[in-house]
Write an enzyme that holds these catalytic residues in place. Sequence first.
Site, PDB file in Angstrom:
ATOM      1  NE  ARG A   7      31.645  23.761  85.031  1.00  0.00           N
ATOM      2  CZ  ARG A   7      31.425  22.536  85.497  1.00  0.00           C
ATOM      3  NH1 ARG A   7      30.251  22.226  85.969  1.00  0.00           N
ATOM      4  NH2 ARG A   7      32.361  21.616  85.465  1.00  0.00           N
ATOM      5  NE  ARG A  30      39.735  29.101  95.519  1.00  0.00           N
ATOM      6  CZ  ARG A  30      40.105  28.047  94.800  1.00  0.00           C
ATOM      7  NH1 ARG A  30      41.282  28.030  94.208  1.00  0.00           N
ATOM      8  NH2 ARG A  30      39.307  27.009  94.678  1.00  0.00           N
ATOM      9  NE  ARG A  61      31.546  22.397  71.770  1.00  0.00           N
ATOM     10  CZ  ARG A  61      31.996  22.584  70.530  1.00  0.00           C
ATOM     11  NH1 ARG A  61      31.149  22.810  69.544  1.00  0.00           N
ATOM     12  NH2 ARG A  61      33.287  22.548  70.285  1.00  0.00           N
ATOM     13  NE  ARG A  85      39.670  18.930  79.944  1.00  0.00           N
ATOM     14  CZ  ARG A  85      38.632  19.145  80.741  1.00  0.00           C
ATOM     15  NH1 ARG A  85      38.703  20.005  81.727  1.00  0.00           N
ATOM     16  NH2 ARG A  85      37.503  18.486  80.570  1.00  0.00           N
ATOM     17  CD  GLU A 110      39.101  16.367  77.767  1.00  0.00           C
ATOM     18  OE1 GLU A 110      39.149  15.661  78.772  1.00  0.00           O
ATOM     19  OE2 GLU A 110      38.474  17.457  77.738  1.00  0.00           O
ATOM     20  CE1 TYR A 156      29.805  21.960  80.884  1.00  0.00           C
ATOM     21  CE2 TYR A 156      30.010  22.773  83.112  1.00  0.00           C
ATOM     22  CZ  TYR A 156      30.574  22.433  81.919  1.00  0.00           C
ATOM     23  OH  TYR A 156      31.928  22.564  81.754  1.00  0.00           O
ATOM     24  CG  ASP A 208      30.582  19.115  88.201  1.00  0.00           C
ATOM     25  OD1 ASP A 208      31.046  18.732  87.113  1.00  0.00           O
ATOM     26  OD2 ASP A 208      30.932  20.159  88.776  1.00  0.00           O
TER      27      ASP A 208
HETATM   28  P1  FAD Z   1      25.658   9.544  81.755  1.00  0.00           P
HETATM   29  O1  FAD Z   1      26.881   9.253  82.513  1.00  0.00           O
HETATM   30  O2  FAD Z   1      25.777  10.199  80.420  1.00  0.00           O
HETATM   31  O3  FAD Z   1      24.851   8.182  81.601  1.00  0.00           O
HETATM   32  C1  FAD Z   1      23.779   8.035  80.706  1.00  0.00           C
HETATM   33  C2  FAD Z   1      23.825   6.628  80.185  1.00  0.00           C
HETATM   34  O4  FAD Z   1      22.661   6.410  79.360  1.00  0.00           O
HETATM   35  C3  FAD Z   1      25.025   6.346  79.286  1.00  0.00           C
HETATM   36  O5  FAD Z   1      25.781   5.280  79.797  1.00  0.00           O
HETATM   37  C4  FAD Z   1      24.409   6.046  77.924  1.00  0.00           C
HETATM   38  O6  FAD Z   1      25.118   5.037  77.221  1.00  0.00           O
HETATM   39  C5  FAD Z   1      23.018   5.568  78.309  1.00  0.00           C
HETATM   40  N1  FAD Z   1      22.052   5.708  77.238  1.00  0.00           N
HETATM   41  C6  FAD Z   1      21.785   6.813  76.514  1.00  0.00           C
HETATM   42  N2  FAD Z   1      20.858   6.547  75.579  1.00  0.00           N
HETATM   43  C7  FAD Z   1      20.529   5.247  75.726  1.00  0.00           C
HETATM   44  C8  FAD Z   1      19.647   4.389  75.034  1.00  0.00           C
HETATM   45  N3  FAD Z   1      18.924   4.813  73.994  1.00  0.00           N
HETATM   46  N4  FAD Z   1      19.536   3.089  75.425  1.00  0.00           N
HETATM   47  C9  FAD Z   1      20.296   2.633  76.460  1.00  0.00           C
HETATM   48  N5  FAD Z   1      21.167   3.408  77.147  1.00  0.00           N
HETATM   49  C10 FAD Z   1      21.277   4.704  76.777  1.00  0.00           C
HETATM   50  N6  FAD Z   1      31.627  15.610  86.772  1.00  0.00           N
HETATM   51  C11 FAD Z   1      32.337  15.830  87.896  1.00  0.00           C
HETATM   52  O7  FAD Z   1      31.772  15.817  88.997  1.00  0.00           O
HETATM   53  N7  FAD Z   1      33.699  16.044  87.864  1.00  0.00           N
HETATM   54  C12 FAD Z   1      34.380  16.042  86.689  1.00  0.00           C
HETATM   55  O8  FAD Z   1      35.600  16.234  86.691  1.00  0.00           O
HETATM   56  C13 FAD Z   1      33.660  15.809  85.484  1.00  0.00           C
HETATM   57  N8  FAD Z   1      34.301  15.813  84.307  1.00  0.00           N
HETATM   58  C14 FAD Z   1      33.604  15.570  83.166  1.00  0.00           C
HETATM   59  C15 FAD Z   1      34.291  15.529  81.977  1.00  0.00           C
HETATM   60  C16 FAD Z   1      33.611  15.255  80.803  1.00  0.00           C
HETATM   61  C17 FAD Z   1      34.366  15.200  79.531  1.00  0.00           C
HETATM   62  C18 FAD Z   1      32.206  15.040  80.829  1.00  0.00           C
HETATM   63  C19 FAD Z   1      31.458  14.746  79.555  1.00  0.00           C
HETATM   64  C20 FAD Z   1      31.523  15.082  82.010  1.00  0.00           C
HETATM   65  C21 FAD Z   1      32.205  15.358  83.190  1.00  0.00           C
HETATM   66  N9  FAD Z   1      31.552  15.360  84.415  1.00  0.00           N
HETATM   67  C22 FAD Z   1      32.253  15.595  85.570  1.00  0.00           C
HETATM   68  C23 FAD Z   1      30.090  15.158  84.512  1.00  0.00           C
HETATM   69  C24 FAD Z   1      29.712  13.702  84.731  1.00  0.00           C
HETATM   70  O9  FAD Z   1      30.169  12.897  83.665  1.00  0.00           O
HETATM   71  C25 FAD Z   1      28.196  13.624  84.801  1.00  0.00           C
HETATM   72  O10 FAD Z   1      27.693  14.500  85.784  1.00  0.00           O
HETATM   73  C26 FAD Z   1      27.649  12.243  85.108  1.00  0.00           C
HETATM   74  O11 FAD Z   1      28.431  11.203  84.584  1.00  0.00           O
HETATM   75  C27 FAD Z   1      26.261  12.178  84.538  1.00  0.00           C
HETATM   76  O12 FAD Z   1      25.637  10.964  84.847  1.00  0.00           O
HETATM   77  P2  FAD Z   1      24.285  10.618  84.114  1.00  0.00           P
HETATM   78  O13 FAD Z   1      23.797   9.368  84.711  1.00  0.00           O
HETATM   79  O14 FAD Z   1      23.387  11.795  84.132  1.00  0.00           O
HETATM   80  O15 FAD Z   1      24.647  10.455  82.575  1.00  0.00           O
HETATM   81  N1  UDP Z   2      37.459  27.686  81.076  1.00  0.00           N
HETATM   82  C1  UDP Z   2      38.343  28.482  80.410  1.00  0.00           C
HETATM   83  N2  UDP Z   2      39.691  28.307  80.583  1.00  0.00           N
HETATM   84  C2  UDP Z   2      40.198  27.344  81.386  1.00  0.00           C
HETATM   85  C3  UDP Z   2      39.291  26.523  82.071  1.00  0.00           C
HETATM   86  C4  UDP Z   2      37.924  26.712  81.888  1.00  0.00           C
HETATM   87  O1  UDP Z   2      37.922  29.346  79.635  1.00  0.00           O
HETATM   88  O2  UDP Z   2      41.426  27.222  81.494  1.00  0.00           O
HETATM   89  C5  UDP Z   2      35.994  27.919  80.880  1.00  0.00           C
HETATM   90  C6  UDP Z   2      35.452  27.143  79.688  1.00  0.00           C
HETATM   91  O3  UDP Z   2      34.420  27.912  79.091  1.00  0.00           O
HETATM   92  C7  UDP Z   2      34.890  25.910  80.339  1.00  0.00           C
HETATM   93  C8  UDP Z   2      34.334  26.473  81.655  1.00  0.00           C
HETATM   94  O4  UDP Z   2      35.277  27.479  82.018  1.00  0.00           O
HETATM   95  O5  UDP Z   2      33.887  25.307  79.553  1.00  0.00           O
HETATM   96  C9  UDP Z   2      34.190  25.463  82.774  1.00  0.00           C
HETATM   97  O6  UDP Z   2      35.444  24.843  83.017  1.00  0.00           O
HETATM   98  P1  UDP Z   2      35.582  23.415  83.659  1.00  0.00           P
HETATM   99  O7  UDP Z   2      37.027  23.123  83.847  1.00  0.00           O
HETATM  100  O8  UDP Z   2      34.693  23.358  84.833  1.00  0.00           O
HETATM  101  O9  UDP Z   2      34.985  22.518  82.489  1.00  0.00           O
HETATM  102  P2  UDP Z   2      34.909  20.938  82.329  1.00  0.00           P
HETATM  103  O10 UDP Z   2      35.974  20.311  83.185  1.00  0.00           O
HETATM  104  O11 UDP Z   2      33.525  20.554  82.738  1.00  0.00           O
HETATM  105  O12 UDP Z   2      35.180  20.735  80.884  1.00  0.00           O
END
Ligand code: FAD
Ligand code: UDP
Length: 389
Positions: free
Chosen positions: A183, A187, A266, A297, A320, A368, A370
């Site tokens: 991911r 560069r 996780r 971070r 975090e 995983y 986005d």
């Molecule tokens: P979710 O957003 O998980 O929605 C699922 C929903 O189902 C939840 O609201 C949950 O409450 C509900 N649910 C589950 N079980 C039940 C139940 N039994 N009854 C009723 N409701 C239920 N993506 C990016 O593009 N850029 C980013 O920078 C980025 N950063 C992230 C950072 C973190 C820490 C995390 C965890 C994810 C990140 N993502 C990022 C990914 C992004 O969050 C997901 O791709 C997206 O939100 C997933 O949407 P979803 O609908 O699949 O799931």
């Molecule tokens: N990663 C790392 N060092 C960094 C940033 C990312 O080792 O400084 C690795 C780590 O394994 C991480 C993965 O690259 O889970 C993807 O990073 P990203 O920032 O895309 O993760 P997210 O924002 O989804 O947590």
Amino acid sequence: MSDFTNNELDNYDLLIVGAGIFGLTFAQKAARDGKKVLIIDKRNHIGGNAYSEFDKQTGIEVHKYGAHLFHTSDDAVWEYVNQFSKFTNYVHRVYTTYKNEVFPMPINLGTINQFFRASYTPDEARGVIKKQAQELANKQPTNLDEQGISLIGRSLYEAFIKNYTAKQWQTDPKLLDPSIIRRLPVRYNYDNRYFNDKYEGLPEEGYAKLFENMVREKSIDIKLSTDFFDENFVFSKKNTVGKMPIVYTGPIDKYFNYKYGQLGWRTLDFEKSIENTGDYQGIGAMNYADLDQPFTRILEFRHFHPERNYPSDKTVIVKEFSRFAEKDDEPYYPVNTPQDADNYAKYQQNAKAEPGVIFGGRLGEYKYFDMHQVFAQALQAYKNFANQL
Ligand code: FAD
Ligand code: UDP
């Protein structure tokens, strides 16, 4: 007591479990086509993990479940999201602290030259990294450890990736999927944008507003704080499967009551604080590459919206911490060890046989993804299933 009675099952063409991006997108498309949709979520808000709220004390928008940066190269997705919100021109940049020194991430010529105390040209740097990666002798990487070394060589891998990944995943990198690290771009120039995508930005009025705008159709009802597995609820799993079309976006292992065991996830703990300064770290995301800081971070949310008028004497930061998810924790990142992959394949077989249930999203597909990928998948899933609703 539920406020729905049994015959209300007939009032809806579709039940959506989970008001995250997958559920909202599917709902929006179905409602546009005249379907009556019920969305339920066990949380008390829509938007799933991409939800954000404005901190009461400072007015700073905080992404409740970790920083969410929107980026995509998919024209259809960009066009779709822009129907519901304008986007700012925010470009994400990340720095990482390693042994008390700050380096740009992802690894670029700036990182390489600073690390080796050198002034390599792009070609020289390529040569140095190629030489370092030779220990793998052109072997196709099968896990994160090999992938990391083959991408950037052992010394950069051990400095910037190995320990960060150990904190983030607490799983032997030899058991982690190489795609996790792919991911991150590498560069051989000084471009330190975190993402490579064609489009990037944040919703001008915040994520919550974007999601509200997606479900304005009158034919969408939303019921929050409602669990699909609560059998007292008329629209529970027990009462609805086989009786109406369902889009399920919760964890797939939970749906099948963990019958093949729990899939590895996780979770994150967020430690939020308000600091009495207008700028705590000069950037939205600072990673910590060493093991002596237990967090991965620190996010400083004001930097995601430099165009906003935020207070100049206060700032919100969030540390975090990553750990294995127990049953009651929020599942955030699928670990996906080979054992998990085997178990998931079994759940997937069961999912295919489940009458009228579409499994989608990060939790439903144990992947995983986005945000832009989830938007794209929901749009595609709707295309595939629209004629069955
Ligand atoms: P979710 O957003 O998980 O929605 C699922 C929903 O189902 C939840 O609201 C949950 O409450 C509900 N649910 C589950 N079980 C039940 C139940 N039994 N009854 C009723 N409701 C239920 N993506 C990016 O593009 N850029 C980013 O920078 C980025 N950063 C992230 C950072 C973190 C820490 C995390 C965890 C994810 C990140 N993502 C990022 C990914 C992004 O969050 C997901 O791709 C997206 O939100 C997933 O949407 P979803 O609908 O699949 O799931
Ligand atoms: N990663 C790392 N060092 C960094 C940033 C990312 O080792 O400084 C690795 C780590 O394994 C991480 C993965 O690259 O889970 C993807 O990073 P990203 O920032 O895309 O993760 P997210 O924002 O989804 O947590």
